[in-house]
Design an enzyme around this catalytic site. Structure first.
Site, PDB file in Angstrom:
ATOM      1  N   GLU A 471      11.499  -3.094  24.046  1.00 30.67           N
ATOM      2  CA  GLU A 471      11.152  -3.477  22.677  1.00 30.67           C
ATOM      3  C   GLU A 471      10.615  -2.294  21.883  1.00 30.67           C
ATOM      4  O   GLU A 471      10.826  -2.205  20.671  1.00 30.67           O
ATOM      5  CB  GLU A 471      10.145  -4.628  22.687  1.00 30.67           C
ATOM      6  CG  GLU A 471      10.688  -5.926  23.268  1.00 30.67           C
ATOM      7  CD  GLU A 471      11.956  -6.415  22.574  1.00 30.67           C
ATOM      8  OE1 GLU A 471      12.138  -6.129  21.377  1.00 30.67           O
ATOM      9  OE2 GLU A 471      12.767  -7.079  23.252  1.00 30.67           O
ATOM     10  N   HIS A 474      13.384  -0.536  20.210  1.00 30.79           N
ATOM     11  CA  HIS A 474      13.690  -1.114  18.898  1.00 30.79           C
ATOM     12  C   HIS A 474      12.696  -0.625  17.852  1.00 30.79           C
ATOM     13  O   HIS A 474      13.055  -0.317  16.712  1.00 30.79           O
ATOM     14  CB  HIS A 474      13.613  -2.640  18.965  1.00 30.79           C
ATOM     15  CG  HIS A 474      14.770  -3.312  19.625  1.00 30.79           C
ATOM     16  ND1 HIS A 474      16.081  -3.119  19.228  1.00 30.79           N
ATOM     17  CD2 HIS A 474      14.814  -4.212  20.644  1.00 30.79           C
ATOM     18  CE1 HIS A 474      16.872  -3.869  19.970  1.00 30.79           C
ATOM     19  NE2 HIS A 474      16.135  -4.531  20.842  1.00 30.79           N
TER      20      HIS A 474
END
Length: 690
Positions: A471, A474
């Site tokens: 994550e 991202h």
């Protein structure tokens, strides 16, 4: 009702980086702010189309990019909360908002006068003196509005608007039902004996979850979004494993108010109908027309190519599991797979992954692992801002600076699970960078780690460590994207490209320089032993038959639903039977290897943005695996040398992450890599190379 004067969402931003004033925002502020945002952008677009001047890039495209700032700020603020702290009051707002937001988007995307002006600029594009990003903006707007139906007649547009509004309601309902049923089906255990095999920290988290529900003295295991559950690998009590998996697989199928079967059937039918209006044979064809894959055939060809060897590998893995289970007189079932996988792993590699948790304390993984790797690669520095408030007490706020000390943006971390948070893990942007608007990025990472009792450290599984690195990949994409136009800000790239940067960031988890910095025993500060690290590397392809098969099964179910024509989707479809036929058709119908997501809890495709696009993870992994090879080649061929350097990081940042959505992503990849990606590294990684 609240007026604009007293609505903090409509006041000029006053906090650093335009962080929303979450401490001042109440639920009743949202709908009035949305209505004000709708009206403001509608007036801005009307001003564009009312001009008597001939369409130009400046008076049409730039003006359109400047529009909607109020709505964008309100929407990003609200949807961040709706996904991560979706209380009943927030859910009620979301239900009322869904058709309003859909209607507003359609009113702009299907505006004939606006499309005519954009088409006029597009027709002159070859003769215009524009930079590459500006030219790409014209091309993207023209294509996106064309694909949305801007060129259709009024009757067809009205039909699209009606379909889109109904779909917005249905997808919101799907998510609401799933959250409610996931909470209802959390498994309650009466005694610690039923949870034998769990660590003290895991037991503490289960006891804390029970206490938060008023069940003192008992234990509650919350469900994860995906079918399996991390605790299945540790629970020695077979009945406890069975109960946990059965609860997971029964979500939104029980015939109660939370049943999603009728909801998803209507979603599939209306998506097929919308595709037909747009001139496509299926929803999948409509979606993939504007992805790097280009067509459903291309995506499905990749899935088929991988499915046969993955299924064969899973069967071989099952045979190995069965040999050990035979000693216990057990015939392997789905709820046994993870437990016996760890037994085989221990036998074959002398490796107990559950025992690794003391080396993965969450704070150390974050600061000395995730942040450390990013600092080494990109020179950025993360500083926690205790003076800034997130949308929930668990949310932490970090300021991000570049290597030269210049301000970059904010990073928010929301680590822990709660009943008001949807399942899974994700990144979203509260603000995206745009030179035109003068904005800097604010990005959020959400995970669903069980929160232990106060005073107890949070110890992560290796899978949770992977998710945290993933994550943050991202987040880096959202932080580094450097564009002029907000249309391209953050992670606004093709869906089947967006997972690529996040998957690349996983490579640093076991990279020696990073691993030795963060993987320290919670009690002794000793590093993870070198022999354990070697066994982790040796076992990287272990159980990949299962992992690849469960993923491909979900991807194929997604393609099966969204490959239906209107006539096929309109039939009275039995959801379970449809899934079974689809999986049998590709050879992924092994009952001991259930799909990662069954339809009724497949939030990615029925309430998220991945409809007909769940294949994106494996599609992007082709690029990811090839990129890992590049990092290894540049600075040394072994894990012990090279790779983690500013030179390599700056190249990846400037040529890929920094591009955002402002150019063709595959062209950006070629610029970075020097060629197109090759699939062989992916096949080798997943043990599929023949």
């Amino acid at each position: 009702m609240t007026d604009a004067v007293n609505n903090p969402l409509l006041a000029p931003p006053s906090l650093p980086y335009d962080l929303p004033p979450y401490g001042s925002i109440d639920v009743e502020h949202y709908l009035p702010a949305f209505r004000a945002g709708f009206a403001a952008q509608r007036a801005e677009v009307d001003a564009i189309t009312a001009q008597s001047d001939e369409p130009t890039f400046a008076n049409t495209l730039v003006a359109l990019e400047r529009s909607g700032q109020v709505l964008d700020r309100v929407a990003r603020t609200f949807y961040t909360v709706a996904s991560a702290d979706g209380t009943l009051a927030i859910q009620a707002v979301e239900e009322e908002l869904a058709p309003l937001m859909s209607a507003h988007r359609d009113a702009i995307q299907l505006d004939a006068d606006l499309f005519a002006r954009i088409a006029a600029v597009h027709a002159q594009l070859d003769g215009l003196d524009l930079d590459a990003e500006s030219r790409y903006l014209v091309e993207r707007y023209h294509r996106e509005m064309s694909l949305a139906g801007a060129g259709l007649d009024d009757a067809q547009k009205q039909k699209l608007t009606e379909l889109n509004q109904r779909l917005s309601v249905l997808t919101t309902t799907f998510e609401k039902n799933l959250l409610a049923d996931t909470n209802e089906l959390a498994v309650v255990f009466d005694t610690a004996d039923e949870l034998d095999g769990l660590s003290d920290g895991e037991l503490s988290a289960a006891a804390q979850a029970a206490t938060s529900r008023g069940l003192d003295g008992r234990y509650v295991v919350n469900l994860t979004l995906y079918t399996g559950h991390p605790l299945l690998a540790s629970l020695t009590n077979r009945e406890s494993r069975r109960r946990l998996l059965e609860a997971s697989r029964s979500r939104a199928t029980r015939g109660n108010d939370n049943d999603n079967r009728a909801v998803l059937r209507e979603i599939v039918c209306l998506r097929a109908e919308r595709a037909e209006v747009l001139g496509y044979p299926s929803h999948a064809a409509a979606v993939l027309a504007d992805q790097t894959a280009g067509s459903p055939d291309a995506a499905r060809d990749l899935l088929r190519r991988l499915a046969t060897p993955a299924a064969a590998n899973a069967r071989a893995e099952q045979e190995a599991l069965q040999k050990i289970a035979d000693v216990d007189g057990i015939r392997i079932e789905a709820h046994d797979w993870a437990f016996y996988t760890e037994k085989v792993r221990a036998e074959r590699y002398d490796l107990d992954r559950a025992a690794l948790r003391p080396w993965f304390e969450a704070e150390r993984v974050l600061r000395d692992g995730v942040f450390f790797a990013a600092e080494k690669l990109y020179g950025i520095r993360m500083t926690e801002r205790h003076d800034l408030q997130g949308y929930h007490p668990d949310v932490r706020v970090f300021e991000v600076h570049n290597a030269d000390g210049s301000e970059l943006g904010l990073f928010l971390l929301d680590l822990y699970t709660r009943d008001s948070k949807r399942g899974g893990a994700w990144m979203n942007s509260i603000v995206t960078q745009s030179a035109l608007r003068g904005t800097a990025p604010i990005v959020v990472n959400n995970l669903n780690v069980n929160k232990p009792a106060p005073g107890t450290p949070t110890l992560l599984t290796l899978d949770e460590v992977t998710t945290l690195f993933h994550e943050f990949g991202h987040a880096l994409h959202g932080l580094f994207a450097t564009v002029t136009y907000p249309h391209f800000g953050g992670t606004a790239v093709y869906r089947d490209f967006v997972e690529f940067p996040s998957q690349v960031n996983e490579m640093w988890i076991l990279w020696p320089e990073v691993l030795t910095n963060y993987a320290r025993h919670i009690d002794t500060d000793e590093p993870l032993p070198a022999d354990v690290v070697e066994r982790l590397h040796a076992s990287e392809a272990f159980n990949q038959g299962f992992a690849t098969s469960e993923y491909l099964a979900a991807s194929w179910i997604d393609q099966a639903w969204h490959g239906l024509s209107v006539d096929e989707a309109s039939a009275d479809i039995d959801v379970a039977a449809f899934e079974a036929r689809a999986l049998a058709g590709i050879g992924l119908d092994n009952p001991t290897v259930p799909t990662r997501y069954a339809s009724t809890y497949f939030a990615h495709v029925f309430s998220g943005g991945y409809s007909a696009g769940y294949y994106s993870y494996i599609w992007s992994e082709v690029l990811d695996a090839d990129t890992v090879e590049w990092f290894r080649e540049n600075g040394g061929l072994t894990r012990e040398n090279g790779g983690l350097t500013r030179e390599n990081g700056d190249r990846f940042r400037q040529r890929l992450l920094g591009v955002g959505g402002s150019g063709d992503p595959l062209a950006a990849y070629r610029d970075f890599r020097g060629r197109d990606a090759e699939i062989q590294p992916l096949l080798e990684r997943r043990g599929l190379a023949g």
